[in-house]
Design a protein around this motif. Sequence first.
Motif, PDB file in Angstrom:
ATOM      1  N   ALA A 209       0.827  -1.209   0.000  1.00  0.00           N
ATOM      2  CA  ALA A 209       0.000   0.000   0.000  1.00  0.00           C
ATOM      3  C   ALA A 209       0.861   1.259   0.000  1.00  0.00           C
ATOM      4  CB  ALA A 209      -0.929  -0.012   1.218  1.00  0.00           C
ATOM      5  N   LEU A 210       1.945   1.247   0.767  1.00  0.00           N
ATOM      6  CA  LEU A 210       2.822   2.423   0.800  1.00  0.00           C
ATOM      7  C   LEU A 210       3.457   2.663  -0.570  1.00  0.00           C
ATOM      8  CD1 LEU A 210       4.534   1.966   4.292  1.00  0.00           C
ATOM      9  CD2 LEU A 210       2.950   3.781   3.624  1.00  0.00           C
ATOM     10  N   ALA A 211       3.853   1.585  -1.254  1.00  0.00           N
ATOM     11  CA  ALA A 211       4.434   1.742  -2.595  1.00  0.00           C
ATOM     12  C   ALA A 211       3.399   2.272  -3.569  1.00  0.00           C
ATOM     13  CB  ALA A 211       4.998   0.404  -3.070  1.00  0.00           C
ATOM     14  N   GLU A 212       2.198   1.740  -3.511  1.00  0.00           N
ATOM     15  CA  GLU A 212       1.128   2.215  -4.408  1.00  0.00           C
ATOM     16  C   GLU A 212       0.851   3.696  -4.169  1.00  0.00           C
ATOM     17  OE1 GLU A 212      -2.534   0.080  -4.012  1.00  0.00           O
ATOM     18  OE2 GLU A 212      -3.661   1.543  -5.197  1.00  0.00           O
ATOM     19  N   ASP A 213       0.848   4.088  -2.913  1.00  0.00           N
ATOM     20  CA  ASP A 213       0.596   5.483  -2.558  1.00  0.00           C
ATOM     21  C   ASP A 213       1.724   6.384  -3.038  1.00  0.00           C
ATOM     22  OD1 ASP A 213      -0.141   7.851  -1.407  1.00  0.00           O
ATOM     23  OD2 ASP A 213      -0.507   7.028   0.581  1.00  0.00           O
ATOM     24  N   LEU A 214       2.964   5.949  -2.816  1.00  0.00           N
ATOM     25  CA  LEU A 214       4.127   6.781  -3.119  1.00  0.00           C
ATOM     26  C   LEU A 214       4.411   6.888  -4.618  1.00  0.00           C
ATOM     27  CD1 LEU A 214       6.516   8.425  -2.024  1.00  0.00           C
ATOM     28  CD2 LEU A 214       7.754   6.286  -1.648  1.00  0.00           C
ATOM     29  N   ALA A 215       3.862   5.972  -5.393  1.00  0.00           N
ATOM     30  CA  ALA A 215       4.193   5.912  -6.828  1.00  0.00           C
ATOM     31  C   ALA A 215       3.856   7.209  -7.568  1.00  0.00           C
ATOM     32  CB  ALA A 215       3.470   4.738  -7.478  1.00  0.00           C
ATOM     33  N   ASP A 216       2.898   7.986  -7.057  1.00  0.00           N
ATOM     34  CA  ASP A 216       2.562   9.259  -7.720  1.00  0.00           C
ATOM     35  C   ASP A 216       3.352  10.425  -7.150  1.00  0.00           C
ATOM     36  OD1 ASP A 216       1.417   9.567  -5.270  1.00  0.00           O
ATOM     37  OD2 ASP A 216      -0.596  10.047  -5.987  1.00  0.00           O
ATOM     38  N   GLY A 217       4.268  10.119  -6.232  1.00  0.00           N
ATOM     39  CA  GLY A 217       5.144  11.162  -5.711  1.00  0.00           C
ATOM     40  C   GLY A 217       4.855  11.606  -4.307  1.00  0.00           C
ATOM     41  N   ASP A 218       3.674  11.288  -3.775  1.00  0.00           N
ATOM     42  CA  ASP A 218       3.306  11.723  -2.428  1.00  0.00           C
ATOM     43  C   ASP A 218       2.691  10.565  -1.655  1.00  0.00           C
ATOM     44  OD1 ASP A 218       3.898  14.553  -2.664  1.00  0.00           O
ATOM     45  OD2 ASP A 218       2.203  14.639  -4.043  1.00  0.00           O
ATOM     46  N   VAL A 219       2.916  10.575  -0.341  1.00  0.00           N
ATOM     47  CA  VAL A 219       2.208   9.637   0.523  1.00  0.00           C
ATOM     48  C   VAL A 219       1.003  10.381   1.076  1.00  0.00           C
ATOM     49  CG1 VAL A 219       2.361   8.145   2.551  1.00  0.00           C
ATOM     50  CG2 VAL A 219       4.359   8.462   1.093  1.00  0.00           C
ATOM     51  N   ASP A 220      -0.099  10.283   0.337  1.00  0.00           N
ATOM     52  CA  ASP A 220      -1.289  11.052   0.708  1.00  0.00           C
ATOM     53  C   ASP A 220      -2.557  10.211   0.666  1.00  0.00           C
ATOM     54  OD1 ASP A 220      -1.475  10.625  -1.986  1.00  0.00           O
ATOM     55  OD2 ASP A 220      -1.660  12.728  -2.552  1.00  0.00           O
ATOM     56  N   GLY A 221      -2.389   8.881   0.602  1.00  0.00           N
ATOM     57  CA  GLY A 221      -3.548   7.999   0.621  1.00  0.00           C
ATOM     58  C   GLY A 221      -4.216   7.829  -0.726  1.00  0.00           C
ATOM     59  N   VAL A 222      -3.642   8.456  -1.772  1.00  0.00           N
ATOM     60  CA  VAL A 222      -4.254   8.413  -3.103  1.00  0.00           C
ATOM     61  C   VAL A 222      -3.240   7.863  -4.097  1.00  0.00           C
ATOM     62  CG1 VAL A 222      -5.318   9.779  -4.937  1.00  0.00           C
ATOM     63  CG2 VAL A 222      -5.705  10.384  -2.539  1.00  0.00           C
ATOM     64  N   ASN A 223      -3.676   6.958  -4.970  1.00  0.00           N
ATOM     65  CA  ASN A 223      -2.750   6.363  -5.928  1.00  0.00           C
ATOM     66  C   ASN A 223      -2.704   7.152  -7.239  1.00  0.00           C
ATOM     67  OD1 ASN A 223      -5.025   5.658  -7.389  1.00  0.00           O
ATOM     68  ND2 ASN A 223      -5.041   3.530  -6.694  1.00  0.00           N
ATOM     69  N   LYS A 224      -1.944   6.622  -8.197  1.00  0.00           N
ATOM     70  CA  LYS A 224      -1.761   7.321  -9.473  1.00  0.00           C
ATOM     71  C   LYS A 224      -3.075   7.587 -10.189  1.00  0.00           C
ATOM     72  CE  LYS A 224       2.834   6.009 -11.183  1.00  0.00           C
ATOM     73  NZ  LYS A 224       3.542   5.165 -12.177  1.00  0.00           N
ATOM     74  N   ALA A 225      -4.022   6.685 -10.029  1.00  0.00           N
ATOM     75  CA  ALA A 225      -5.304   6.820 -10.706  1.00  0.00           C
ATOM     76  C   ALA A 225      -6.252   7.756  -9.976  1.00  0.00           C
ATOM     77  CB  ALA A 225      -5.940   5.440 -10.873  1.00  0.00           C
ATOM     78  N   GLY A 226      -5.806   8.290  -8.854  1.00  0.00           N
ATOM     79  CA  GLY A 226      -6.659   9.193  -8.097  1.00  0.00           C
ATOM     80  C   GLY A 226      -7.612   8.490  -7.154  1.00  0.00           C
ATOM     81  N   ALA A 227      -7.435   7.193  -6.990  1.00  0.00           N
ATOM     82  CA  ALA A 227      -8.310   6.422  -6.099  1.00  0.00           C
ATOM     83  C   ALA A 227      -7.652   6.255  -4.735  1.00  0.00           C
ATOM     84  CB  ALA A 227      -8.590   5.051  -6.715  1.00  0.00           C
ATOM     85  N   ALA A 228      -8.474   6.051  -3.721  1.00  0.00           N
ATOM     86  CA  ALA A 228      -7.950   5.828  -2.375  1.00  0.00           C
ATOM     87  C   ALA A 228      -7.207   4.497  -2.320  1.00  0.00           C
ATOM     88  CB  ALA A 228      -9.091   5.831  -1.364  1.00  0.00           C
ATOM     89  N   VAL A 229      -6.017   4.521  -1.745  1.00  0.00           N
ATOM     90  CA  VAL A 229      -5.239   3.290  -1.573  1.00  0.00           C
ATOM     91  C   VAL A 229      -5.903   2.433  -0.504  1.00  0.00           C
ATOM     92  CG1 VAL A 229      -2.998   2.340  -0.898  1.00  0.00           C
ATOM     93  CG2 VAL A 229      -3.113   4.446  -2.265  1.00  0.00           C
ATOM     94  N   GLN A 230      -6.036   1.167  -0.798  1.00  0.00           N
ATOM     95  CA  GLN A 230      -6.700   0.259   0.137  1.00  0.00           C
ATOM     96  C   GLN A 230      -5.673  -0.501   0.979  1.00  0.00           C
ATOM     97  OE1 GLN A 230     -10.316   0.023   0.317  1.00  0.00           O
ATOM     98  NE2 GLN A 230      -9.769   1.955  -0.692  1.00  0.00           N
ATOM     99  N   LEU A 231      -5.989  -0.654   2.251  1.00  0.00           N
ATOM    100  CA  LEU A 231      -5.126  -1.410   3.163  1.00  0.00           C
ATOM    101  C   LEU A 231      -6.009  -2.216   4.094  1.00  0.00           C
ATOM    102  CD1 LEU A 231      -2.412  -2.153   4.424  1.00  0.00           C
ATOM    103  CD2 LEU A 231      -2.513  -0.035   5.767  1.00  0.00           C
ATOM    104  N   LYS A 232      -5.959  -3.516   3.927  1.00  0.00           N
ATOM    105  CA  LYS A 232      -6.739  -4.458   4.745  1.00  0.00           C
ATOM    106  C   LYS A 232      -8.213  -4.064   4.792  1.00  0.00           C
ATOM    107  CE  LYS A 232      -4.978  -7.505   6.310  1.00  0.00           C
ATOM    108  NZ  LYS A 232      -4.641  -8.807   5.673  1.00  0.00           N
ATOM    109  N   GLY A 233      -8.767  -3.790   3.634  1.00  0.00           N
ATOM    110  CA  GLY A 233     -10.203  -3.579   3.537  1.00  0.00           C
ATOM    111  C   GLY A 233     -10.685  -2.175   3.777  1.00  0.00           C
ATOM    112  N   GLY A 234      -9.784  -1.231   3.988  1.00  0.00           N
ATOM    113  CA  GLY A 234     -10.214   0.148   4.208  1.00  0.00           C
ATOM    114  C   GLY A 234      -9.292   1.126   3.517  1.00  0.00           C
ATOM    115  N   ASP A 235      -9.727   2.383   3.444  1.00  0.00           N
ATOM    116  CA  ASP A 235      -8.881   3.423   2.869  1.00  0.00           C
ATOM    117  C   ASP A 235      -7.677   3.652   3.766  1.00  0.00           C
ATOM    118  OD1 ASP A 235     -10.836   3.626   0.988  1.00  0.00           O
ATOM    119  OD2 ASP A 235     -11.530   5.629   1.611  1.00  0.00           O
TER     120      ASP A 235
END
Length: 517
Positions: A209-235
């Motif tokens: 989840a941290l890698a997916e989040d960071l892939a767009d340059g920021d750790v802000d809970g949002v991935n490259k596609a603009g969707a909320a990163v999921q972690l164990k069933g939640g945002d």
Amino acid sequence: MFKLKVLSQVVAATVASSFLMGCGGGSSSGSAASTTTNVTGSAFASYVSGASVVAMDGTAEIAGPVTTAANGGFTLAIPNEHLRSQLVFIATGGSYTDEATGEEAASEELSVVAGAGTLQAGSTIHATPSSSIIQKLITKHGLTKEDAETLFEAAFGYLPDTSVAPVDATKESTAEEASKLAGVRAAAFSQLLAELELPKNAHSALLDALAEDLADGDVDGVNKAGAAVQLKGGDMRQDMAAQFSLALLNFAKGTQNKTGLNPGKVGLIKFNPKAQSDDFVYELSPKGMVTEGKVTFDLTIKSADTDGSPGEPKKDLQPNMMPMMYMAGGHAHSTPNSGCTLTDEDGVAECTVYFLMASSMANGSVMGNWDLKFTVDDANEVHFFPDVKMAMGDDTTRLRLEGGAADLDNINGAGRSYFIYKESIAEVAGNYTVKFFIATKESMMSFPAVNNDGAASGGLDAPVSLTVDGQLADFEANGVWAITGLSKESLSDLELVLTVNGEPKPAGTFNITPTSM
């Protein structure tokens, strides 16, 4: 000419081949040169035993599998022809003792990337939580190794040295500090899981989840596609970088940490400008450079929406601030501050700190970590870790005046310390007004402002006056004193005398550049 060029290419290829063959450490037979090179390493979350490790060149498995030992160690014989490629080492399965809980945990996957041409006989490489995030940024999210490492360092404040073997941070060790620090940083991910109230077996999911989040340059809970990163069933939270910084601090402070590395010896803890509590989202923004001396921050507080996004500004809140320095030497102390104002209609409060010292020296040596803790109504706690730089130039950062042990203001028989900072400077028609902020040290955790009738809090109850070049300064409020009518020439050599209980303290000299504030 063409033949000469071809001949030179053949000779060069032969020399290169001989060099690589000479690097081999392993599997050839008879008198022929080795065709492989042994590379050793470990899978570490703490020590992962029983993991299956392979080496990959692109999508091709080129070595392994081998099984890690009790200390996570492995040796792989890498075919020499692949040493010029970027290789990935992947450890799957196995188990380890979770540092935060002390319980056995299953390890799903750890990985590490070796740069092209960086491995040779005797090389070591270690797969840790940090290296795994970088590997996922490269392999799953298409970043180059350089870009992945740049993003990781920007988010977490350090870059893992994959040649350093981490050690279990919950055990005493005689290992080098670099190995202990690598162990503490690995343990911080376990601490993060515990503080997020996630199961210890969510370790791999957290790294994904941290890698997916960071892939767009920021750790802000949002991935490259603009969707909320999921972690164990939640945002996933939007302040995970800040949560990691706090987890690193908390593990370093905790009883599980047996490395001897205190919170001041874990490198500079990353400053992240946004942190989230149960009810609010906080953003901390300094006004100007963050250096020794006076620093004012804008603290913006907004409600937290259900997805953790900042909501509406919160007006008329009273934030409480507690600055703390965790020294590399092992002790901790606070610093003078004048607290925070009420938040305005934009949710912004102004918070002022008078830093006693920098976080690191000019050569980069870390002296400690500053922790600014904020709460509202003794709840909704968040932490920020500003990197306080050394002040440059000839201006006095702060003036320390020491009273005598026999003075009436002594503290348990010891002379009392006073700290004077420059608050502001203003010029009208060639005449300067300088304001100073004065605090006194009541204890390592208490540095109250000094007013004309003593300390704003604490045990000093006495008349106080300040003279500057023989002229009596005016007390304004909350530790601030003003002197007017100063010439430009006098600013570089101001004599300050503080008198408490009718007893003048030894005079000090203050140097101010007119354009410094």
